[in-house]
Enzyme design. Structure first.
Site, PDB file in Angstrom:
ATOM      1  N   ASN A 125     -54.012   8.333  22.469  1.00 25.88           N
ATOM      2  CA  ASN A 125     -53.447   9.371  23.086  1.00 25.88           C
ATOM      3  C   ASN A 125     -52.808  10.694  23.048  1.00 25.88           C
ATOM      4  O   ASN A 125     -52.310  10.966  24.850  1.00 25.88           O
ATOM      5  CB  ASN A 125     -52.264   8.541  24.642  1.00 25.88           C
ATOM      6  CG  ASN A 125     -51.274   8.452  23.742  1.00 25.88           C
ATOM      7  OD1 ASN A 125     -50.364   8.347  22.886  1.00 25.88           O
ATOM      8  ND2 ASN A 125     -49.958   7.239  24.377  1.00 25.88           N
ATOM      9  N   HIS A 169     -50.570  11.166  20.832  1.00 20.81           N
ATOM     10  CA  HIS A 169     -48.962  11.990  20.939  1.00 20.81           C
ATOM     11  C   HIS A 169     -48.729  12.366  19.692  1.00 20.81           C
ATOM     12  O   HIS A 169     -49.608  12.176  18.880  1.00 20.81           O
ATOM     13  CB  HIS A 169     -49.076  10.795  21.574  1.00 20.81           C
ATOM     14  CG  HIS A 169     -47.936   9.281  20.543  1.00 20.81           C
ATOM     15  ND1 HIS A 169     -48.646   8.045  20.684  1.00 20.81           N
ATOM     16  CD2 HIS A 169     -48.268   9.190  18.763  1.00 20.81           C
ATOM     17  CE1 HIS A 169     -48.542   7.741  19.556  1.00 20.81           C
ATOM     18  NE2 HIS A 169     -48.310   8.170  18.793  1.00 20.81           N
TER      19      HIS A 169
HETATM   20  C1  GLP Z   1     -47.315   6.474  15.412  1.00 19.13           C
HETATM   21  C2  GLP Z   1     -46.327   7.204  14.877  1.00 19.13           C
HETATM   22  C3  GLP Z   1     -46.395   8.624  14.569  1.00 19.13           C
HETATM   23  C4  GLP Z   1     -48.127   8.572  13.979  1.00 19.13           C
HETATM   24  C5  GLP Z   1     -49.133   8.176  14.585  1.00 19.13           C
HETATM   25  C6  GLP Z   1     -50.472   7.506  14.495  1.00 19.13           C
HETATM   26  O1  GLP Z   1     -47.004   5.778  17.316  1.00 19.13           O
HETATM   27  N1  GLP Z   1     -45.168   6.606  15.745  1.00 19.13           N
HETATM   28  O2  GLP Z   1     -45.497   9.274  14.001  1.00 19.13           O
HETATM   29  O3  GLP Z   1     -49.099   9.737  13.150  1.00 19.13           O
HETATM   30  O4  GLP Z   1     -48.586   7.518  15.630  1.00 19.13           O
HETATM   31  O5  GLP Z   1     -50.445   6.583  13.855  1.00 19.13           O
HETATM   32  P1  GLP Z   1     -51.381   5.210  13.170  1.00 19.13           P
HETATM   33  O6  GLP Z   1     -51.960   6.703  12.188  1.00 19.13           O
HETATM   34  O7  GLP Z   1     -51.034   4.482  12.576  1.00 19.13           O
HETATM   35  O8  GLP Z   1     -52.967   5.807  13.624  1.00 19.13           O
END
Ligand code: GLP
Length: 249
Positions: free
Chosen positions: A130, A132
């Site tokens: 999304n 973030h």
């Molecule tokens: C998560 C973490 C972030 C991370 C991002 C991507 O929720 N809190 O710090 O970098 O979202 O996560 P992923 O690499 O598991 O897709």
């Protein structure tokens, strides 16, 4: 903005691991580390590079609230297991909010002060589906600092992997804010997999707007985006080639 597009997840992981190893081998004082699925292969590759990390301190980007201190899924314990122990980095050089340190708001404030005092040289970032960064969900002010946040249903669903059931995924976390992240001297954002393509395209090409928290990286003067081909499928070569970008293979 520098953009490196690699063929696949493994190539990305090695590329990012070399950057992290370079920081740990240099005189840089501090590195901010993200966790999650994107960084698991990075940390595995880093182990093999065996950097020295003579004086570098490590700082968590974010941390779940509500897990036991010894829960292997906390980001502190993940970094301890996957980075600090294999590289021989002492525990007192890993910084972040401690889980179950009450009250959480105070822990967040204290951690913000720690980060500001340290001054992060290089901050690694993943990106949520999304848009973030850290746990700064869509709508987060770009002026936000380290604080307690509620996780969106989508983020909790995305992170169900190591928890098994959605009801076991924590509902809250402490995250560096967007303003905190932008204080770092250099940002390295990593995106792998086709499920990140929409978010990455929005971050790089859409409006610089709190609705896509990752778009805030475009307010920073020194940003390196590293992605595999799958994550960049919504970008065109024209869209990333603004004269300051480079596409490595
Ligand atoms: C998560 C973490 C972030 C991370 C991002 C991507 O929720 N809190 O710090 O970098 O979202 O996560 P992923 O690499 O598991 O897709």
């Amino acid at each position: 903005m520098q953009v490196s597009i690699l063929t696949d997840t493994d190539a990305c992981a090695l590329h990012v691991a070399r950057i992290v190893a370079g920081v740990l081998d240099s005189s840089a004082a501090s590195i901010g580390l993200a966790t999650g699925a994107t960084f698991a292969p990075v940390f595995a590759a880093l182990k093999d590079l065996a950097p020295t990390s003579a004086r570098t301190h490590l700082y968590l980007l974010d941390e779940y609230l509500g897990l036991a201190r010894d829960d292997p899924r906390s980001f502190r314990n993940t970094l301890t297991r996957d980075v600090c122990k294999p590289l021989g980095i002492p525990a007192d050089r890993l910084h972040g909010p401690l889980n179950n340190q009450a009250p959480a708001d105070e822990a967040a404030k204290t951690y913000e002060a720690t980060i500001v005092r340290a001054g992060i040289d290089v901050q690694l970032l993943g990106i949520g589906t999304n848009g973030h960064i850290g746990f700064n969900e869509p709508g987060t002010s770009f002026a936000s600092v380290t604080r307690v946040v509620a996780l969106s249903d989508r983020t909790r669903a995305d992170n169900v992997g190591c928890f098994g059931r959605i009801s076991d995924v924590p509902t809250h976390a402490i995250t560096q804010g967007i303003a905190t992240i932008l204080r770092a001297k250099r940002l390295v954002l990593v995106a792998t997999g086709s499920h990140k393509a929409t978010a990455l395209a929005r971050a790089m090409l859409g409006a610089v707007d709190p609705e896509c928290p990752a778009s805030a990286i475009r307010l920073h003067a020194d940003v390196h985006v590293i992605a595999d081909e799958a994550a960049t499928r919504s970008l065109t070569s024209e869209s990333v080639d603004d004269g300051s970008s480079s596409a490595d293979q």
